[in-house]
Design an enzyme around this catalytic site. Structure first.
Site, mmCIF file in Angstrom:
data_model
loop_
_atom_site.group_PDB
_atom_site.id
_atom_site.type_symbol
_atom_site.label_atom_id
_atom_site.label_comp_id
_atom_site.label_asym_id
_atom_site.label_seq_id
_atom_site.Cartn_x
_atom_site.Cartn_y
_atom_site.Cartn_z
ATOM 1 C CG ASP A 67 6.084 -7.568 2.268
ATOM 2 O OD1 ASP A 67 5.809 -8.453 1.140
ATOM 3 O OD2 ASP A 67 4.956 -7.134 2.550
ATOM 4 C CG ASN A 134 -4.265 -3.896 8.977
ATOM 5 O OD1 ASN A 134 -4.137 -3.936 7.597
ATOM 6 N ND2 ASN A 134 -3.531 -4.004 9.965
ATOM 7 C CG HIS A 136 -1.299 -4.438 5.633
ATOM 8 N ND1 HIS A 136 -1.663 -5.347 6.787
ATOM 9 C CD2 HIS A 136 -0.760 -5.608 4.564
ATOM 10 C CE1 HIS A 136 -1.533 -6.702 6.280
ATOM 11 N NE2 HIS A 136 -1.008 -6.664 5.060
ATOM 12 C CD GLU A 141 0.629 -4.277 10.258
ATOM 13 O OE1 GLU A 141 -0.570 -3.961 9.370
ATOM 14 O OE2 GLU A 141 0.724 -5.464 10.450
HETATM 15 C C1 GLP Z 1 0.733 -9.748 3.727
HETATM 16 C C2 GLP Z 1 1.403 -9.139 2.697
HETATM 17 C C3 GLP Z 1 0.820 -8.030 2.047
HETATM 18 C C4 GLP Z 1 -0.527 -8.563 1.437
HETATM 19 C C5 GLP Z 1 -1.436 -8.996 2.595
HETATM 20 C C6 GLP Z 1 -2.778 -9.568 2.171
HETATM 21 O O1 GLP Z 1 0.494 -9.153 4.680
HETATM 22 N N1 GLP Z 1 2.444 -8.546 3.078
HETATM 23 O O2 GLP Z 1 1.681 -7.793 0.750
HETATM 24 O O3 GLP Z 1 -1.232 -7.890 0.567
HETATM 25 O O4 GLP Z 1 -0.635 -9.826 3.326
HETATM 26 O O5 GLP Z 1 -2.471 -10.715 1.913
HETATM 27 P P1 GLP Z 1 -3.793 -11.867 1.151
HETATM 28 O O6 GLP Z 1 -3.613 -11.487 -0.151
HETATM 29 O O7 GLP Z 1 -3.261 -13.405 1.542
HETATM 30 O O8 GLP Z 1 -5.088 -11.477 1.815
#
Ligand code: GLP
Length: 239
Positions: A67, A134, A136, A141
């Site tokens: 992404d 959440n 995702h 989402e």
């Molecule tokens: C973002 C990314 C996800 C990632 C998520 C969790 O939203 N788009 O790919 O898994 O954050 O991030 P973190 O690992 O910093 O908790």
């Protein structure tokens, strides 16, 4: 689902890096699906260490990221392209022309998504994922249905809140992003999920034990036949 318990973030990172390096060693021309966020940073650090020792060679690896924030340029330190360069690509011998991240600067979602769909026709050998608070994955989402292809999403308040720590203020967090769809993620041959910290415990429980629902996007992983989740004790505290 193969659930692998790690003691802490460092242990999780080493275990995940072991799985990725096995993939690269067994198939040097593999396609890796890569993720951003704080969860995989330790994994990338470990891979860089093994690369520096001469144990890993990324010369023939191709990578496809999940992404990108809409509106951020590759030079913006908060963009996922910048993240990938600084946390992995700049430190190993991967050919950057074979590393792909959605084009955050393409203002037309249709064009941006169609261009990325062309790229991800390649089948991904191993997809690395983090998990949002959440539930995702990528930037898929919670929604009323699972999105199959690359699409433009409106980020939820929960995600904006979680990701604001990387920006100067909450207002700077982009409200939209381009993300690979759930269908593309599910097409990967193998999936590896890294999960760390107590704030992920509810999402992890729902992912593994809850009903399969687009309200918890990661719950769809229950239907994939080769998923390994490496989670630390804090993330597993509610299981
Ligand atoms: C973002 C990314 C996800 C990632 C998520 C969790 O939203 N788009 O790919 O898994 O954050 O991030 P973190 O690992 O910093 O908790």
């Amino acid at each position: 689902m193969n659930i692998c318990k790690a003691k802490n973030y460092q242990d999780m990172s080493r275990k995940a890096a072991n799985i990725i390096s096995a993939q690269v060693i067994m198939k040097p021309h593999c396609v890796l699906g890569l993720a951003t966020g704080s969860s995989p940073i330790g994994t990338y650090k470990q891979l860089i260490e093994w690369y520096n020792k001469g144990d890993l060679d990324f010369a023939r690896v191709m990578s496809i990221n999940l992404d990108e924030y809409k509106g951020l340029s590759p030079e913006n330190p908060q963009s996922y392209r910048y993240f990938m360069n600084t946390n992995l690509f700049d430190h190993v011998n991967i050919d950057k022309t074979r590393t792909f991240v959605p084009n955050g600067l393409e203002p037309d979602p249709e064009k941006a998504c169609a261009a990325y769909e062309e790229i991800i026709r390649q089948s991904i050998d191993l997809q690395l994922l983090g998990l949002g608070r959440n539930g995702h994955i990528g930037f898929n989402e919670p929604a009323d249905s699972f999105a199959r292809e690359t699409h433009c999403v409106n980020l939820t308040e929960s995600t904006i809140d979680a990701n604001k720590r990387f920006f100067e203020s909450e207002n700077d967090v982009p409200r939209q992003a381009y993300t690979m769809g759930i269908g593309s993620i599910m097409k990967a041959r193998k999936i590896l999920v890294v999960v760390s910290g107590e704030d992920k415990a509810d999402a992890l429980k729902a992912t593994i034990c809850g009903p399969i629902t687009p309200q918890v996007p990661a719950s769809i992983l229950q239907l994939h036949n080769d998923v390994t989740i490496v989670a630390d004790e804090a993330a597993m505290s509610k299981l």
